[in-house]
Design an enzyme around this catalytic site. Structure first.
Site, PDB file in Angstrom:
ATOM      1  N   HIS A 372    -100.450  20.840  67.558  1.00  0.00           N
ATOM      2  CA  HIS A 372     -99.391  20.237  68.169  1.00  0.00           C
ATOM      3  C   HIS A 372     -98.885  20.855  69.582  1.00  0.00           C
ATOM      4  CE1 HIS A 372     -98.738  16.676  65.198  1.00  0.00           C
ATOM      5  NE2 HIS A 372     -99.011  17.794  64.651  1.00  0.00           N
ATOM      6  N   LYS A 565     -84.884  14.345  74.413  1.00  0.00           N
ATOM      7  CA  LYS A 565     -85.891  15.035  73.694  1.00  0.00           C
ATOM      8  C   LYS A 565     -85.395  16.452  73.226  1.00  0.00           C
ATOM      9  CE  LYS A 565     -88.513  14.320  77.155  1.00  0.00           C
ATOM     10  NZ  LYS A 565     -89.744  14.025  76.997  1.00  0.00           N
ATOM     11  N   ARG A 566     -85.987  17.238  72.757  1.00  0.00           N
ATOM     12  CA  ARG A 566     -85.384  18.584  72.540  1.00  0.00           C
ATOM     13  C   ARG A 566     -85.380  19.400  73.837  1.00  0.00           C
ATOM     14  NH1 ARG A 566     -85.314  20.606  67.123  1.00  0.00           N
ATOM     15  NH2 ARG A 566     -84.731  22.403  68.201  1.00  0.00           N
ATOM     16  N   LYS A 571     -89.993  21.511  79.030  1.00  0.00           N
ATOM     17  CA  LYS A 571     -89.572  19.831  79.474  1.00  0.00           C
ATOM     18  C   LYS A 571     -88.857  19.622  80.480  1.00  0.00           C
ATOM     19  CE  LYS A 571     -89.760  19.181  74.320  1.00  0.00           C
ATOM     20  NZ  LYS A 571     -90.797  18.171  73.853  1.00  0.00           N
ATOM     21  N   THR A 673     -94.194  11.495  72.455  1.00  0.00           N
ATOM     22  CA  THR A 673     -94.147  10.283  71.740  1.00  0.00           C
ATOM     23  C   THR A 673     -92.941   9.360  72.290  1.00  0.00           C
ATOM     24  OG1 THR A 673     -93.061  11.305  69.782  1.00  0.00           O
ATOM     25  CG2 THR A 673     -95.292  10.916  69.745  1.00  0.00           C
ATOM     26  N   LYS A 677     -92.538   5.209  72.920  1.00  0.00           N
ATOM     27  CA  LYS A 677     -91.220   4.196  72.686  1.00  0.00           C
ATOM     28  C   LYS A 677     -90.514   3.702  73.790  1.00  0.00           C
ATOM     29  CE  LYS A 677     -90.578   7.657  68.870  1.00  0.00           C
ATOM     30  NZ  LYS A 677     -89.738   9.056  68.666  1.00  0.00           N
TER      31      LYS A 677
HETATM   32  C1  26Q Z   1     -92.616  27.038  63.265  1.00  0.00           C
HETATM   33  C2  26Q Z   1     -92.471  28.522  62.896  1.00  0.00           C
HETATM   34  C3  26Q Z   1     -91.042  28.660  62.411  1.00  0.00           C
HETATM   35  C4  26Q Z   1     -90.289  27.684  62.138  1.00  0.00           C
HETATM   36  C5  26Q Z   1     -90.520  26.513  63.005  1.00  0.00           C
HETATM   37  C6  26Q Z   1     -91.682  26.133  63.666  1.00  0.00           C
HETATM   38  C7  26Q Z   1     -91.849  24.897  64.299  1.00  0.00           C
HETATM   39  C8  26Q Z   1     -91.478  23.743  63.706  1.00  0.00           C
HETATM   40  C9  26Q Z   1     -91.616  22.562  64.463  1.00  0.00           C
HETATM   41  C10 26Q Z   1     -92.849  25.073  65.401  1.00  0.00           C
HETATM   42  C11 26Q Z   1     -92.945  23.717  65.954  1.00  0.00           C
HETATM   43  C12 26Q Z   1     -92.307  22.608  65.644  1.00  0.00           C
HETATM   44  C13 26Q Z   1     -92.614  21.131  66.226  1.00  0.00           C
HETATM   45  C14 26Q Z   1     -93.197  21.018  67.282  1.00  0.00           C
HETATM   46  C15 26Q Z   1     -93.309  19.857  67.965  1.00  0.00           C
HETATM   47  O1  26Q Z   1     -92.509  18.703  67.438  1.00  0.00           O
HETATM   48  N1  26Q Z   1     -94.465  19.364  68.840  1.00  0.00           N
HETATM   49  C16 26Q Z   1     -94.617  18.231  69.404  1.00  0.00           C
HETATM   50  O2  26Q Z   1     -95.322  17.410  68.513  1.00  0.00           O
HETATM   51  C17 26Q Z   1     -95.150  15.937  69.110  1.00  0.00           C
HETATM   52  C18 26Q Z   1     -96.194  15.475  67.987  1.00  0.00           C
HETATM   53  O3  26Q Z   1     -97.445  15.606  68.040  1.00  0.00           O
HETATM   54  C19 26Q Z   1     -96.025  16.044  70.251  1.00  0.00           C
HETATM   55  O4  26Q Z   1     -95.733  14.838  71.023  1.00  0.00           O
HETATM   56  C20 26Q Z   1     -95.304  16.903  71.333  1.00  0.00           C
HETATM   57  O5  26Q Z   1     -95.662  17.117  72.624  1.00  0.00           O
HETATM   58  C21 26Q Z   1     -95.068  18.277  70.870  1.00  0.00           C
HETATM   59  O6  26Q Z   1     -94.329  19.134  71.578  1.00  0.00           O
END
Ligand code: 26Q
Length: 829
Positions: A372, A565-566, A571, A673, A677
């Site tokens: 991702h 979004k985050r 972004k 995503t 929406k």
């Molecule tokens: C990793 C290590 C330690 C703690 C947390 C994490 C961690 C947690 C969540 C790293 C990444 C995430 C989330 C990533 C994320 O949401 N990525 C998004 O995924 C979406 C679905 O595929 C995409 O549409 C987005 O582009 C992408 O940024």
């Protein structure tokens, strides 16, 4: 369960489906409220929600059991979606929609002088995820159930979900989200299927009965994993799938041993440590943080889930493990659960007595990995020391996987030492690390990205070496969103309007939305008016939310321009804020040509440790305070920062949005995503050539999309000689904006707080190149303003966006995963 007295076989109880008329629903509700919860009419609202949730859960139960039994028939292949995050949001509205009993329930609640809306508002969001990746997992679960695919989700039942965000003096303040405080009426605890997960200890060689040398993992500290099942209902198809979430608990002997030794305090500490594992979601979405507890969570999920899947499979009398891969596939949501590759090897070798080669064939045929992100700082790697201490046996297995893999690399590229270094699962250096993405690729038969551009960038860049070795593993699966939650539930007005024209088959088959296209063409004045009326009502609903949560008045007649979004530099919420300041300056300087009134909404959470993201939130709030209160602005421009953006807020935001902001630096947003929406709900996108934006534009046509900015290749090229001051010199609008921020206009009482922001975007090392895209963005926004003033033209674009969004249903995404990766057959219960 009763037995057949003749054959001795278990016979399932015959369960009658419960009646769904308003009267039956009402009387069940009353029974739960009074006899189970011990509350009576006029009681406080959380209990009415709880009683109604039990009433509805009852109505899922028969289908849930039948689906479960049907999927577990011997020989049926199953998929398991393994994810550290499931960002579910609220469940009640979704189940009501899927069961098709919303009207009856509404009527039943009125008997108790409650509106269904009020009751549904009581449900806390299940915020077991950070953002896109977690919400994607939830949309996938919805679509799998609606398509009758035998897919079960495995995750963690965090006691505390994503933190609640407060804004205090413009700054983000985090507050714990104890979403389980009042209990969770949807879940069912199944202690009988608890699993034991090992940590620590050491590995030891021994000889088995046949005299073979084998390894066992001893002196471990064990934690119990207790499953809690959540029902995932399909859309009007009598299918209810399962999301199985693990809670950590101390084992019994853990307590006993310590208590017997007399160290009461130590026993309680150890118990606490065990239970800590499922205590809290890491609120980090874009950088790995290397914390031990996180690795514990990952292994806890992987180990408990794999053992559970093996148990389910063995229950059918299976024990020929060569067949395991024929009937089970695991989809790993990013690298987070990737330790599963090594854990499955451990189970097959140490616990089931298999030899390495046979175990490896099975593992590689069972595992599939979805990536991702392309951001290097987000790639997970774990220090060897930590691994060694926490999971010594798994590290040994990873070493062996790596040794065998590197032999394969050196056979293909003899003498290419650099390549071996690059591809090694172990990163060498002062600190040595395990590279989780490499482990995932080596251990999987499928590796996919989440949008066409993203998958291509994986093949050409980050994973290029692996692509050369195994091109057949790599594939793309463009993301989607579920139209049930994001249109039918969130936007009932639009849903009803569309259905009067093309029927309601589109809810279960979104490609049918294309039938709306003729209605976008000229002469459909009634339909245009109805379309606008729906949007206006949705905007009134959002305006009320913004008023309540931000104290800002949004005029529903204005253009609603939204970025939620985050918060992350890539972004580029900053680009959006710079544009708002630019519009503000135009008002102040009397440059009102091509003006349209705008309400700009920004929302999103910053990772608690991400100082720059938090400062961006402060800037948004500071600019909002000035713009909204300047009498010269006179309501022509508003900016609001919506606190605590979450799934349930998006359900109000997306249907009310005119312009969707998707403005990431090209090549950085894997997919996005939210963009989908918004599109489904008739918003027009202003966006860069990034992630799924590209596919959105292809679907709707360039003339119905506001594209701007550098492309990926241009961004990469510019990095070598990026000189942001050139843009500042050449562009007086940009100069004025930056000068106004620097002057302290937005922060008279807190001088210099925004210097870190202006410094970052003016640095030649700014990876996000905000200033390089400023002019193109402002010009694109000007095109938006022009288009907005042509009311019919805008309505046409809006309808065409919805009509062209069929591809972005997760139903399509899941059918692709199934056709190309999982190969399951739909199951009828
Ligand atoms: C990793 C290590 C330690 C703690 C947390 C994490 C961690 C947690 C969540 C790293 C990444 C995430 C989330 C990533 C994320 O949401 N990525 C998004 O995924 C979406 C679905 O595929 C995409 O549409 C987005 O582009 C992408 O940024």
């Amino acid at each position: 369960m009763p037995r057949n007295p003749r054959t001795g076989a278990y016979q399932p109880f015959k369960l009658k489906p419960l009646p769904n008329d308003a009267h039956a629903i009402g009387s069940d509700f009353q029974r739960y409220l009074s006899y189970y919860l011990g509350r009576f009419q006029g009681c406080s609202p959380p209990y009415t929600y709880e009683a109604l949730a039990y009433t509805l859960r009852d109505r899922l139960m028969v289908d849930w059991r039948n689906t479960w039994n049907a999927q577990l028939e011997p020989g049926n292949r199953r998929a398991y979606y393994m994810s550290l995050e499931f960002l579910i949001g609220r469940a009640m509205g979704n189940h009501l929609l899927n069961l098709g009993i919303k009207n009856e329930t509404d009527q039943a609640m009125l008997e108790f002088s409650q509106t269904l809306e009020e009751v549904m508002e009581q449900e806390p969001d299940a915020g077991l995820g950070n953002g896109g990746l977690g919400r994607l997992a939830a949309c996938f679960m919805d679509s799998c159930a609606s398509l009758k695919l035998p897919v079960m989700g495995y995750g963690i039942r965090y006691e505390y979900g994503m933190f609640r965000q407060h804004i205090d003096n413009g700054y983000q303040v985090e507050e714990p989200d104890h979403w389980l405080r009042e209990g969770n009426p949807w879940e069912i605890e199944r202690v009988e299927y608890s699993q034991r997960v090992h940590f620590g200890g050491r590995s030891e060689a021994y000889h088995d009965a046949l005299g073979n040398t084998r390894i066992r993992w001893v002196d471990t500290q064990d934690v119990l994993a207790i499953p809690f099942d959540m029902p995932i209902s399909g859309y009007r198809n009598q299918t209810v799938n399962t999301l199985r979430l693990w809670k950590a608990a101390a084992t019994d002997e853990f307590n006993l041993n310590e208590f017997n030794a007399g160290s009461y305090i130590e026993a309680v500490r150890a118990k606490n440590e065990a239970e800590h594992i499922s205590m809290v979601l890491y609120p980090n979405d874009s950088s790995e943080n290397g914390k031990e507890l996180r690795l514990r969570q990952q292994y806890f999920l992987a180990s408990a889930s794999l053992h559970d899947a093996v148990r389910i499979w063995e229950r059918n009398g299976e024990n020929d493990y060569r067949k395991f891969a024929d009937e089970n596939v695991f989809q790993m949501n990013d690298t987070h659960p990737t330790i599963a590759v090594a854990e499955l090897m451990r189970i097959l070798i140490d616990e089931k007595g298999m030899m390495w080669d046979a175990a490896w064939v099975i593992t590689q045929r069972c595992m599939a990995y979805t990536n991702h992100t392309l951001l290097p700082e987000a790639l997970e790697k774990w220090p060897l020391g930590l691994f060694e201490r926490l999971l010594p046996r798994l590290l040994e297995i990873i070493y062996e996987i790596n040794a065998r893999f590197l032999r394969q690399v050196s056979l293909k590229w003899p003498g290419d030492i650099e390549r071996q270094k690059r591809m090694s699962i172990i990163e060498e250096g002062e600190q040595r690390y395990v590279r989780m993405a490499w482990l995932a690729i080596v251990g999987s038969f499928s590796v996919n990205g989440v949008a066409a551009l993203h998958s291509q960038l994986l093949r050409d860049g980050l994973f290029h070496d692996f692509y050369q070795l195994w091109p057949e593993k790599f594939n793309n699966k463009t993301n989607g969103v579920t139209p049930r939650r994001w249109v039918a539930h969130a936007n009932p007005g639009m849903t009803a309007l569309i259905s009067t024209k093309i029927g309601d088959g589109w809810i279960g088959d979104l490609s049918q939305l294309a039938q709306l296209k003729p209605y976008a063409e000229g002469g459909q004045t009634d339909f245009y008016a109805d379309w606008r009326a729906v949007k206006l009502a949705n905007k009134q609903r959002l305006a009320a939310l913004v008023k309540a949560d931000c104290g800002v008045d949004f005029n529903p007649a204005a253009l609603f321009d939204v970025q939620v979004k985050r918060i992350h530099e890539y972004k580029r919420q900053l680009l959006n804020i710079l544009h708002v300041i630019h519009l503000y300056l135009r008002i102040k300087n009397g440059r009102m040509d091509n003006w349209v009134d705008r309400c700009v909404l920004i929302g999103g959470k910053a990772a608690p440790g991400y100082a720059m993201a938090k400062r961006i939130i402060k800037l948004a709030n500071s600019v909002a305070a000035v713009v909204n209160n300047d009498p010269d602005v006179a309501g022509r421009l508003k900016l609001a920062f919506l606190p605590n953006y979450r799934v349930s807020s998006m359900e109000i935001i997306a249907p009310a949005t005119d312009v969707s902001e998707q403005i990431s630096t090209a090549g950085k947003e894997a997919s996005g995503t939210g963009n989908m929406k918004f599109m489904m709900n008739g918003a027009v996108t202003i966006g860069t050539y990034d992630g799924a934006n590209i596919e959105i534009m292809d679907a709707v046509g360039e003339e119905n999309f506001f594209l701007f900015g550098l492309r990926t290749a241009e961004v990469d090229k510019l990095h070598k000689h990026y000189q942001p001051w050139q843009y500042v010199e050449q562009d007086s609008d940009l100069r004025e904006v930056l000068e106004l921020i620097r002057s302290g206009h937005f922060n008279p009482c807190e001088p210099y707080i925004f210097d870190m922001i202006t410094d970052a975007i003016q640095s030649p090392h700014d990876p996000w190149m905000t200033l390089a895209d400023f002019r193109a963005y402002v010009d694109a926004q000007d095109r938006v303003a022009t288009a907005w003033q042509d009311t019919d033209g805008w309505t046409r674009m809006s309808i065409l966006n919805t009509a062209s969004s069929g591809f972005f249903s997760t139903d399509r995404t899941m059918l692709e995963y199934n056709r190309e990766i999982w190969k399951l057959k739909p199951i009828s219960s």
